[in-house]
Design an enzyme around this catalytic site. Structure first.
Site, mmCIF file in Angstrom:
data_model
loop_
_atom_site.group_PDB
_atom_site.id
_atom_site.type_symbol
_atom_site.label_atom_id
_atom_site.label_comp_id
_atom_site.label_asym_id
_atom_site.label_seq_id
_atom_site.Cartn_x
_atom_site.Cartn_y
_atom_site.Cartn_z
ATOM 1 N N CYS A 165 28.615 31.365 -11.884
ATOM 2 C CA CYS A 165 29.856 31.936 -10.659
ATOM 3 C C CYS A 165 30.217 33.304 -11.312
ATOM 4 O O CYS A 165 30.705 33.335 -12.512
ATOM 5 C CB CYS A 165 30.751 31.236 -10.532
ATOM 6 S SG CYS A 165 31.915 31.856 -9.373
ATOM 7 N N HIS A 221 19.486 31.593 -4.919
ATOM 8 C CA HIS A 221 19.848 32.556 -3.823
ATOM 9 C C HIS A 221 18.453 32.630 -2.877
ATOM 10 O O HIS A 221 17.512 33.069 -3.547
ATOM 11 C CB HIS A 221 20.384 33.851 -4.300
ATOM 12 C CG HIS A 221 21.896 33.409 -4.784
ATOM 13 N ND1 HIS A 221 22.887 33.760 -4.023
ATOM 14 C CD2 HIS A 221 22.331 33.251 -6.235
ATOM 15 C CE1 HIS A 221 24.092 33.448 -4.864
ATOM 16 N NE2 HIS A 221 23.591 33.059 -5.931
ATOM 17 N N GLU A 268 28.173 30.257 0.904
ATOM 18 C CA GLU A 268 27.864 29.794 -0.548
ATOM 19 C C GLU A 268 27.805 28.271 -0.722
ATOM 20 O O GLU A 268 28.371 27.549 0.041
ATOM 21 C CB GLU A 268 29.205 30.127 -1.477
ATOM 22 C CG GLU A 268 29.081 29.981 -2.887
ATOM 23 C CD GLU A 268 29.968 30.855 -3.630
ATOM 24 O OE1 GLU A 268 30.274 30.499 -5.017
ATOM 25 O OE2 GLU A 268 30.953 31.463 -3.230
ATOM 26 N N CYS A 325 31.190 36.812 -3.697
ATOM 27 C CA CYS A 325 30.015 35.936 -4.264
ATOM 28 C C CYS A 325 29.446 37.134 -5.502
ATOM 29 O O CYS A 325 28.738 37.768 -4.990
ATOM 30 C CB CYS A 325 29.107 35.059 -3.482
ATOM 31 S SG CYS A 325 27.944 34.280 -4.487
ATOM 32 N N GLY A 339 25.704 36.456 -5.764
ATOM 33 C CA GLY A 339 25.077 36.593 -4.459
ATOM 34 C C GLY A 339 24.770 38.131 -4.388
ATOM 35 O O GLY A 339 23.871 38.573 -4.236
#
Length: 270
Positions: free
Chosen positions: A74, A151, A200, A209, A212
């Site tokens: 994260c 992703h 997410e 994110c 992301g």
């Protein structure tokens, strides 16, 4: 057992941070993480973050999404815990080792090297990850990148017009993605600028994110749409992403502490 917590956020992507180095914690079960993350009956957050001792890093960071599932990486939480640490740090995560450096522009995180092979994403079967021959309604030919977590990125004319709240969960749970996937819809607005929205994995629509933003920037760079340093603007604000000559992703952006408190672990099944 009363447990101290710190509530933090990075561009509105918010976290409850527990420090297992300071005092023992109960077992972090799926139910316990879900209960803390609940915005009506818990403290409320996108992710629960647990800090632990580490042998080859300054500390270890464990990440639990709002649905209680533990995940690998994260980016926004990395900046938040680096802010708590207050100095340069090596942070161990399930997605790999990362490094944090406080700067005048915020917290810079070395997120490591991106991965592109189909079995590194992972996908259920082999295919080209630069332009995947798949589609969900008008969302087609995405690119896939693993930046510590998986992703898939769709480049579209206007990311704000995509019904991501409807299509996001369908794509997240598609059998093509055996570990589920984070879903990004992005609009390139210049050689150094991208607008982005993210569904997410295990959380839903979020204001920001970090991983992301990293994955989307790398995907756009691989396709030749942008230069090697870009500003990715999410609903919560901008992040600066660079893919440096060493092949490593550097993410720079802000983080903030919201408040501190304590709770009784028994109230949440701990």
């Amino acid at each position: 057992m009363r447990i101290a917590f710190t509530k933090m956020h990075g561009l509105g992507n918010d976290f409850v941070v527990l420090d297992a180095r300071a005092a023992p914690l109960p077992a972090i079960t799926r139910g316990f993480a879900q209960a803390l993350a609940d915005r009506r009956t818990g403290i409320g957050c996108d992710q629960l973050i647990v800090l632990e001792d580490a042998q080859v890093a300054d500390f270890r960071m464990r990440i639990f999404n709002a649905d209680g599932g533990e995940v690998e990486s994260c980016g926004n939480a990395s900046r938040a815990v680096a802010l708590l640490h207050g100095k340069p740090a090596r942070i161990e995560t399930a997605g790999g080792m990362i490094e944090a450096l406080p700067t005048d522009a915020g917290i810079a995180i070395d997120m490591g090297e991106p991965r592109f092979e189909w079995n590194q994403i992972p996908l259920a079967y082999a295919m080209d990850t630069l332009s995947m021959p798949v589609a969900w309604e008008l969302l087609d030919q995405p690119t896939a990148v693993n930046v510590g977590n998986p992703h898939v990125i769709f480049f579209v004319e206007d990311c704000d017009r995509v019904e991501l709240d409807r299509l996001g969960p369908e794509i997240e749970h598609d059998p093509l993605f055996p570990e589920r996937v984070n879903v990004n819809v992005a609009t390139v607005t210049g050689r150094d600028a991208i607008r982005l929205r993210v569904w997410e994995r295990g959380v839903g629509l979020t204001r920001a994110c970090g991983t992301g933003a990293c994955a989307t920037a790398i995907g756009a760079m691989r396709r030749g749409l942008v230069d090697r340093a870009v500003t990715v603007t999410l609903p919560g604000g901008p992040l600066r992403i660079e893919w440096n000559r060493a092949g490593r992703i550097i993410m720079t952006g802000p983080a903030a502490e919201s408040f501190r408190g304590t709770f009784d672990a028994r109230d949440f099944g701990g």
